[in-house]
Design an enzyme around this catalytic site. Structure first.
Site, PDB file in Angstrom:
ATOM      1  N   ARG A  45       0.838  -1.201   0.028  1.00  0.00           N
ATOM      2  CA  ARG A  45      -0.021   0.116  -0.079  1.00  0.00           C
ATOM      3  C   ARG A  45       0.869   1.279  -0.033  1.00  0.00           C
ATOM      4  O   ARG A  45       0.520   2.335  -0.694  1.00  0.00           O
ATOM      5  CB  ARG A  45      -0.994  -0.162   1.112  1.00  0.00           C
ATOM      6  CG  ARG A  45      -2.099  -0.878   0.888  1.00  0.00           C
ATOM      7  CD  ARG A  45      -3.164  -0.914   2.036  1.00  0.00           C
ATOM      8  NE  ARG A  45      -4.540  -1.520   1.658  1.00  0.00           N
ATOM      9  CZ  ARG A  45      -5.356  -1.853   2.455  1.00  0.00           C
ATOM     10  NH1 ARG A  45      -5.236  -1.717   3.972  1.00  0.00           N
ATOM     11  NH2 ARG A  45      -6.493  -2.326   2.068  1.00  0.00           N
ATOM     12  N   GLY A  67     -12.952  -3.969   0.163  1.00  0.00           N
ATOM     13  CA  GLY A  67     -14.234  -3.515   0.781  1.00  0.00           C
ATOM     14  C   GLY A  67     -14.806  -2.649  -0.216  1.00  0.00           C
ATOM     15  O   GLY A  67     -15.890  -2.595  -0.824  1.00  0.00           O
ATOM     16  N   LYS A  72     -19.230 -14.486   5.240  1.00  0.00           N
ATOM     17  CA  LYS A  72     -20.353 -14.615   5.456  1.00  0.00           C
ATOM     18  C   LYS A  72     -21.390 -14.301   4.083  1.00  0.00           C
ATOM     19  O   LYS A  72     -20.921 -13.359   3.565  1.00  0.00           O
ATOM     20  CB  LYS A  72     -20.949 -13.410   6.619  1.00  0.00           C
ATOM     21  CG  LYS A  72     -20.580 -13.768   7.949  1.00  0.00           C
ATOM     22  CD  LYS A  72     -21.164 -12.843   8.894  1.00  0.00           C
ATOM     23  CE  LYS A  72     -20.805 -12.760  10.115  1.00  0.00           C
ATOM     24  NZ  LYS A  72     -20.769 -11.641  10.789  1.00  0.00           N
ATOM     25  N   GLY A  97      -8.278  -8.880   1.284  1.00  0.00           N
ATOM     26  CA  GLY A  97      -7.121  -9.282   2.004  1.00  0.00           C
ATOM     27  C   GLY A  97      -6.822 -10.595   1.873  1.00  0.00           C
ATOM     28  O   GLY A  97      -5.543 -10.708   1.435  1.00  0.00           O
TER      29      GLY A  97
HETATM   30  P1  AMP Z   1     -14.250 -11.877   4.210  1.00  0.00           P
HETATM   31  O1  AMP Z   1     -13.639 -10.785   5.147  1.00  0.00           O
HETATM   32  O2  AMP Z   1     -15.706 -11.988   4.316  1.00  0.00           O
HETATM   33  O3  AMP Z   1     -13.394 -11.944   2.965  1.00  0.00           O
HETATM   34  O4  AMP Z   1     -13.705 -13.222   5.049  1.00  0.00           O
HETATM   35  C1  AMP Z   1     -12.640 -13.589   5.039  1.00  0.00           C
HETATM   36  C2  AMP Z   1     -12.875 -14.657   6.278  1.00  0.00           C
HETATM   37  O5  AMP Z   1     -13.460 -15.884   5.878  1.00  0.00           O
HETATM   38  C3  AMP Z   1     -11.352 -15.340   6.555  1.00  0.00           C
HETATM   39  O6  AMP Z   1     -10.824 -14.996   7.757  1.00  0.00           O
HETATM   40  C4  AMP Z   1     -11.846 -16.897   6.761  1.00  0.00           C
HETATM   41  O7  AMP Z   1     -11.011 -17.557   7.846  1.00  0.00           O
HETATM   42  C5  AMP Z   1     -13.085 -16.928   6.625  1.00  0.00           C
HETATM   43  N1  AMP Z   1     -13.717 -18.129   6.248  1.00  0.00           N
HETATM   44  C6  AMP Z   1     -13.428 -18.792   4.966  1.00  0.00           C
HETATM   45  N2  AMP Z   1     -13.899 -19.880   4.936  1.00  0.00           N
HETATM   46  C7  AMP Z   1     -14.460 -20.167   6.197  1.00  0.00           C
HETATM   47  C8  AMP Z   1     -15.153 -21.435   6.591  1.00  0.00           C
HETATM   48  N3  AMP Z   1     -15.516 -22.253   6.014  1.00  0.00           N
HETATM   49  N4  AMP Z   1     -15.808 -21.266   7.973  1.00  0.00           N
HETATM   50  C9  AMP Z   1     -15.501 -20.044   8.854  1.00  0.00           C
HETATM   51  N5  AMP Z   1     -14.744 -19.017   8.323  1.00  0.00           N
HETATM   52  C10 AMP Z   1     -14.414 -18.929   6.916  1.00  0.00           C
END
Ligand code: AMP
Length: 398
Positions: A39, A378, A200, A355
Site C-alpha cells: 500500500r 471492501g 458470510k 485481503g
Molecule cells: P471476508 O472478510 O468476508 O472476505 O472473510 C474472510 C474470512 O472468511 C477469513 O478470515 C476466513 O477465515 C473466513 N472463512 C473462509 N471460509 C470459512 C469457513 N469455511 N468457515 C469459517 N470461516 C471461513
C-alpha cells in the site's frame, strides 16, 4: 455515477501549494515491522508527482482501529520510516493529527518537502465525519488529493468531509483502481466469472444480486457456501450457517437459473472437528459432512470443478474476492491457493480484491501473473454492488 469524470491530480494546480494527500497506509505491522508494504509502494507515483511538481506535501492516513485514542501500537511512525527509505528523503512526522505539532510542521513546509500526520483515527471525530474536525484538517492545506482507494467506501472526515473545504482531486492510485474496476465491471471480456468467498452471505448479498446481472459464471466458496448448502437441504454439521439467510440463498439460486448464470458451489469439503489448525480433519463429499464436523475448506473435487471452469474461460475476465476456506490455518488454505495457481496460469483478465485472496496470491509469488491486485477489497465489493463510493463522490467533477 461516472467516477472517471472526477478531477484527477493532473487537473488541479498544486505547484508551491500545501497539498493534503489522503493515502491508505493501513499496512500490517508486527513488532514494529511492516510485513507487506504494497500500500505504501502503490502510493509512490502520486507522492513523486507532488514532489516533482513542487508541492508541499502533507500525508494523512489511518492505521488499524485505535477507536479514537492515541496508542503507540497504532502509530504511523513505522510508515514514515519506510516511506523515507523508499523515497530517499526525510519525512517529518507529526506527533498529532490537527494539533500544534501538525500545524507547526505544515506551516514550515517548503516546496517538495513531506510530512506525515499521526494516525487520523487517533481522533474520534474522524470516523464520525465531524464537520469541525474536517475543517481543521482542511485548514492545514490548500488542496486535497484522495488516493486512499482502500477506504473510499467510508464517509469519514479525511476521506470525505475535508473535500467540502478544499479544491479536490483523486490521485493516480485511486484513478488506476477505479479505471480497472470500471472496465472489468462494465465492459469485461467474456466469459465473465466472479469468485466470491469469505465468511458470510450477509456481507456479500448485495454483491451477489448485482453480479447475477453481469457475470456468466458465479463461483461461491468459503464460509458462505455452507448457508447455500443448507438451503439446498444438505447436512452441514457445525459449519458456519446464517439461518436467517436461507431464503435469500434459495432466491439467489432461482435468480441465477432465470438469468442463465452458471452458479457453481463446492461439491466436497475439508471438514474439521473444531475451528483450529490442530483439529482432526478429513475430506468428505457434500452429502457426507458428519454432524460434529465443520466445513473449513473446499475439497479437491471442488478445486477441479472450479479450475476447469476457469480454464475454459481463458481470455475472459475474472474478479475474485474472498478465500475458499479458513486460509489463516495452514491445513485449510489449499483450496484458496489452488485457485490462485489456476488463475495465474490462464490469460484471463484477473482482478483480485480482498485481503485474504490477495495475500494468498502474494504469498505464492503470483502477483505478477495477475492483471491487478486491488488495494481495497471492501471498496471493490461496493463497486461490484453498484453502490457509490462516498469518498469519490465528494471529489470535484472535471
Ligand atoms: P471476508 O472478510 O468476508 O472476505 O472473510 C474472510 C474470512 O472468511 C477469513 O478470515 C476466513 O477465515 C473466513 N472463512 C473462509 N471460509 C470459512 C469457513 N469455511 N468457515 C469459517 N470461516 C471461513
Amino acid at each position: 455515477m461516472n467516477y472517471l469524470n472526477k478531477k484527477t491530480i493532473e487537473d488541479i494546480d498544486i505547484a508551491h501549494k500545501k497539498v493534503l494527500l489522503r493515502c491508505d497506509f493501513n499496512v500490517p505491522i508486527i513488532d514494529g515491522k511492516i510485513t507487506d508494504d504494497r500500500r505504501i509502494t502503490e502510493s509512490l507515483k502520486t507522492i513523486n508527482y507532488l514532489i516533482n511538481n513542487h508541492a508541499k506535501i502533507i500525508l494523512c492516513s489511518h492505521l488499524g482501529r485505535p477507536n479514537g485514542v492515541f496508542s503507540e501500537e497504532f502509530s504511523l511512525k513505522p510508515v514514515a520510516k519506510r516511506l523515507s527509505e523508499l523515497l530517499a528523503t526525510p519525512i517529518a512526522m507529526a506527533t498529532d493529527v490537527v494539533g500544534t505539532s501538525a500545524q507547526t510542521l505544515a506551516a514550515d513546509l517548503k516546496d517538495g518537502e513531506i510530512m506525515l500526520l499521526e494516525n487520523v483515527r487517533f481522533c474520534k471525530e474522524e470516523t464520525a465525519n465531524d464537520d469541525e474536525f474536517s475543517k481543521k484538517l482542511a485548514s492545514l492545506a490548500e488542496v486535497y488529493i484522495n488516493d486512499a482507494y482502500g477506504v473510499s467506501h467510508r464517509a469519514h472526515s479525511s476521506t470525505c468531509g475535508v473535500a467540502k473545504y478544499l479544491p479536490s482531486a483523486i490521485g493516480f492510485l485511486m484513478l488506476k483502481e477505479l479505471s480497472i474496476m470500471d472496465k472489468a465491471i462494465n465492459s469485461p471480456t467474456r466469459p465473465f466469472i466472479s469468485i466470491l468467498g469469505g465468511a458470510k452471505v450477509s456481507d456479500k448479498i448485495g454483491v451477489i444480486y448485482s453480479l447475477l446481472n453481469k457475470v456468466d459464471i458465479l463461483i461461491l466458496g468459503g464460509g458462505m457456501a455452507y448457508t447455500f448448502a443448507r438451503a439446498r437441504g444438505l447436512n452441514i454439521g457445525t459449519s458456519l450457517c446464517e439461518e436467517d439467510k436461507l431464503d435469500i440463498a434459495r432466491e439467489v439460486m432461482k435468480e441465477a437459473e432465470k438469468k442463465g448464470v452458471k452458479l457453481l458451489m463446492p461439491v466436497d469439503f475439508v471438514v474439521a472437528s473444531a475451528f483450529s489448525n490442530d483439529a482432526d480433519f478429513k475430506t468428505v463429499d457434500e452429502t457426507e459432512i458428519p454432524n460434529d464436523y465443520m466445513g473449513m475448506d473446499i475439497g479437491p473435487k471442488s478445486v477441479e470443478l472450479f479450475s476447469n471452469e476457469i480454464r475454459k474461460a481463458d481470455g475472459g475476465t475474472i474478479i475474485w474476492n474472498g478465500p475458499m476456506g479458513v486460509c489463516e490455518f495452514k491445513n485449510f488454505e489449499k483450496g484458496t491457493k489452488a485457485l490462485a495457481q489456476v488463475i495465474a496460469e490462464t490469460n484471463l483478465v484477473s482482478v483480485i480484491g480482498g485481503g485474504d485472496s490477495a495475500a494468498a496470491v502474494k504469498q505464492m509469488g503470483l502477483s505478477d501473473k495477475m492483471t491487478h491486485i486491488s488495494t481495497g477489497g471492501g471498496a471493490s465489493l461496493k463497486l461490484l454492488e453498484g453502490v457509490d463510493l462516498p469518498a469519490v463522490v465528494a471529489i470535484q467533477d472535471k
